[in-house]
Design an enzyme around this catalytic site. Structure first.
Site, PDB file in Angstrom:
ATOM      1  CD  GLU A  18       3.210  -5.834   0.030  1.00 29.15           C
ATOM      2  OE1 GLU A  18       4.144  -5.035   0.257  1.00 29.15           O
ATOM      3  OE2 GLU A  18       2.014  -5.505   0.019  1.00 29.15           O
TER       4      GLU A  18
ATOM      5  CD  GLU B  86       4.006  -4.666   5.227  1.00 27.01           C
ATOM      6  OE1 GLU B  86       3.818  -5.700   5.914  1.00 27.01           O
ATOM      7  OE2 GLU B  86       4.384  -4.701   4.052  1.00 27.01           O
TER       8      GLU B  86
END
Ligand code: T1G
Length: 691
Positions: free
Chosen positions: A102, A122
């Site tokens: 990210e 995730e």
């Protein structure tokens, strides 16, 4: 935590937080401070973000999860990086995962090392990216690819990342130098921001197909479904509206039992290798092993070792059996080539390390010999006697038995301290679980060597003590029996399978028996018949099925009928089960799925508590790992002992008492379960070293 390396007008900002540069609080704060400073420093024209050590960053710090979040939050740090007035280049090496990916999505450009990989894993922790990943990735690579990556959590290598548009370049030589050069070339240009891009249009058919696949693969997990909703949001709404939704989902999922269970699994997989009593004991270095028996198990074990770089000598009693074994090994490798998992060069290299033999003395040059011969004590004792005579005193000797008594086997060997159980699961080259069975006299060094071998094989190696069935098969025997008891009280096999599949098991116990073959259970029942305690509750239905030739899938019928491989309910079985149930004189009733689940789970947990009490398993997490990695227990439930804590031990105890009252001494309530429930403690409290 954050080091700055100026190089002309470019400053390289280095994240340094061993072992994997997780974005812990200090890293987030350091990053934020550094970016603010560099953004306003007139001497700085562009910024490179890189990682120290083996990896860029593995993302959010898992040890901080489930605790109150500490400021600054990663999304805010990342928003600040993207808002930078100067170009920012990210240099990815090792693994850029989760928050690490990210950070890169907020940069102006991304460059990756040729052996680097990147991903948003995730979902494997029951979460969704929470720092802009679900909103920026679709804008960068399109919604279809983004959904696939976010919902699967898979990592992509450099080449694929480039092809997908996830990176702008692959470093040809020195990653950092090339990143600095790229940053330099961007100085003066207004940075292009991913969050400001529109989501590219996608082919509706491809989108629908990806959505359908994600739903199908979810199998009870909620996080992959959240991925669909979040990528939909990215398509429909501007970034500023999407990001808060992503954040809300992240916190909802963080608080969910599924994420808690998956985080427990992640920690347990790493904790299991830490065995305090083996601290400081060096494993023996072994590069050449022997396998005796080239049946399904033996050939799978040989392939597992060849895959991990060992030399393997494979022994069989006769040339014909040896040839059949080699055919099996070859078959497995040909299949791997066909499916694209390995190429021809790798296949030939692996096979070049395999030496077939029918001579026991050929095993003398190996450091470890694993016997995987027929599961019969007399056969094994005869072999062990011959091994004892033929091998040097220090050669480690291992058995792959799944039930037989290792102490009896150890007695057949000179130097029993070198004897150990290495219980592989079929197919041995695929299944992640390895039970390492320690006998009374097994030396610590031998045990440490077993663990080291497990690690090199990339297996989850769990130490178990000696008892009938060790950890996994002992629990399995008990809960299977419990399923059969329910057949005597009014339930049908398909109802039990459906209830357990709804719980999340890959397959119900009756379907699994059909797959494995009922004759195995039948042979074992016949073997144990003479010593069976007549007072113990016993269901002879498997005998009836086998007598009728219903050996399972391979016979086209078992607990079910198999027409062209498809499982179908058989009215004959319903009638057989009903007739047997009536003959027991037990009251008949219907069972709800919840009742079936509760009875099976409680039986597992109670037996697990006994295993802990006896020291057969050292910690509850060892049992959780065995059931999840060897027996189809859903990982998102965290294994039976974690599930027990989540359900509440008082409830489990009440059910265990009911089972004990009905089903007799073998099902007596475990003392440990009673103690923990009585004192308000949990199984997790016994995972002392788990963080
Ligand atoms: N946090 C804290 N510790 C971690 C960690 C992490 N993310 N990842 C690994 N470790 C520890 C691990 O416990 C072990 O410790 C050591 O590092 C080496 O790991 C908003 C918040 C990176 C591929 O899911 O997949 O970003 O046992 O033995 O085989 O969206 O670890 O030595 O004490 O596994 O070389 C997303 C999880 C977080 C990555 C390295 N990230 N990690 O594998 O070594 S969510 C992940 C891995 C997120 C944002 C959110 C692997 C690895 P110890 P290892 P490895």
């Amino acid at each position: 935590m954050i080091h700055l390396h100026p190089s002309g007008k470019v400053t390289l900002l280095e994240i340094d937080n061993p072992p994997v540069n997780a974005t812990s609080q200090a890293v987030r704060q350091g990053l934020l401070d550094a970016i603010e400073r560099l953004d306003t420093d007139p001497a700085v024209g562009a910024i490179v973000i890189a990682g120290a050590g083996r990896t860029f960053t593995a993302g959010g710090d898992i040890t901080e999860f489930g605790k109150p979040p500490l400021l600054p939050h990663l999304p805010d740090v990342i928003t600040r990086i993207e808002a930078c007035a100067k170009p920012v280049v990210v240099a990815w090496h090792g693994t850029a995962l989760g928050g690490g990916c990210e950070i890169g999505l907020a940069a102006t450009k991304r460059i990756i090392a040729p052996d680097g990989s990147v991903g948003l894993p995730e979902v494997k922790l029951g979460l969704m990216p929470g720092a802009g990943g679900t909103q920026r990735l679709p804008r960068l690579v399109g919604p279809v690819v983004a959904l696939d990556l976010i919902a699967s959590g898979r990592m992509v290598g450099a080449k694929e990342a480039l092809a997908l548009g996830l990176v702008d370049a692959i470093a040809a030589g020195n990653l950092r130098e090339e990143a600095v050069a790229l940053a330099e070339s961007l100085i003066g240009q207004p940075p292009e921001r991913v969050s400001e891009r529109p989501v590219p249009a996608s082919d509706p058919t491809a989108w629908e197909a990806t959505v359908a696949k994600v739903k199908k693969d979810a199998k009870g997990r909620t996080a992959p479904l959240a991925a669909i909703a979040l990528v939909e949001t990215a398509r429909a709404e501007p970034f500023a509206a999407g990001q808060p939704k992503e954040r809300a989902t992240f916190f909802d999922l963080m608080a969910s039992p599924q994420s808690k269970a998956l985080r427990h699994m992640f920690m347990a997989e790493r904790e299991v290798a830490r065995v305090p009593e083996l601290a400081g004991i060096s494993p023996r270095e072994i590069n050449h092993i022997g396998v005796i028996g080239a049946g399904t198990m033996g050939s799978g074990i040989a392939v597992a070792f060849l895959d991990a770089g060992y030399r393997v000598t494979l022994m069989e009693a006769s040339e014909a059996a040896l040839q059949a074994g080699l055919d099996r090994v070859n078959g497995l490798y040909l299949r791997s080539v066909k499916s694209g998992r390995i190429d021809e060069t790798i296949r030939l290299e692996r096979l070049s390390r395999l030496t077939p033999t029918t001579e026991i003395k050929a095993l003398a040059e190996t450091g470890l010999v694993i016997e995987a011969v027929f599961e019969d004590m007399a056969v094994k004792l005869d072999l062990l006697g011959r091994l004892g005579a033929a091998l040097p005193a220090e050669t480690i000797i291992a058995t792959n038995t799944s039930y037989l008594d290792l102490e009896v086997m150890a007695d057949a060997l000179p130097h029993p301290e070198r004897f150990i159980g290495l219980h592989f699961f079929s197919p041995a080259h695929v299944m992640k679980l390895l039970e390492i069975v320690r006998a009374r006299r097994t030396a610590k060094e031998v045990l440490a060597t077993g663990l080291a071998i497990g690690k090199r094989l990339k297996k989850i190696a769990v130490i178990a003590g000696v008892c009938d069935g060790f950890i996994g098969n002992r629990l399995l025997a008990r809960y299977r029996a419990q399923c059969e008891f329910m057949l005597e009280e009014g339930a049908l096999p398909q109802e039990i399978d459906a209830a357990l599949e709804a719980f999340g098991f890959a397959m119900g116990p009756f379907a699994v028996q059909d797959l494995a073959g009922l004759d195995i259970a039948w042979a074992r029942r016949k073997r144990l018949a003479a010593t069976r305690n007549p007072a113990e509750r016993d269901v002879p239905l498997v005998d009836r099925l086998c007598e009728a030739g219903r050996f399972g899938q391979k016979a086209g019928k078992g607990w079910y009928l198999y027409a062209e491989g498809k499982r179908e309910v058989d009215p004959e079985i319903d009638a057989l089960v009903r007739a047997h149930a009536a003959s027991t004189g037990r009251a008949q009733r219907s069972f709800s799925a919840a009742e079936i689940q509760s009875r099976v789970l409680t039986t597992m947990i109670n037996e697990g508590a006994k295993i802990l009490g006896e020291g057969i398993a050292a910690r509850p997490l060892d049992i959780d790992l065995v059931l999840v990695n060897g027996y189809g227990f859903p990982n998102w439930r965290g294994g039976p002992m974690h599930y027990a804590d989540e359900t509440g031990l008082a409830r489990i105890l009440a059910e265990a008492e009911a089972i004990a009252a009905r089903d007799g001494a073998a099902y007596a309530v475990a003392r440990l379960l009673r103690e923990l429930a009585g004192s308000g403690r949990t199984f997790a409290s016994l995972n002392a070293s788990e963080r």
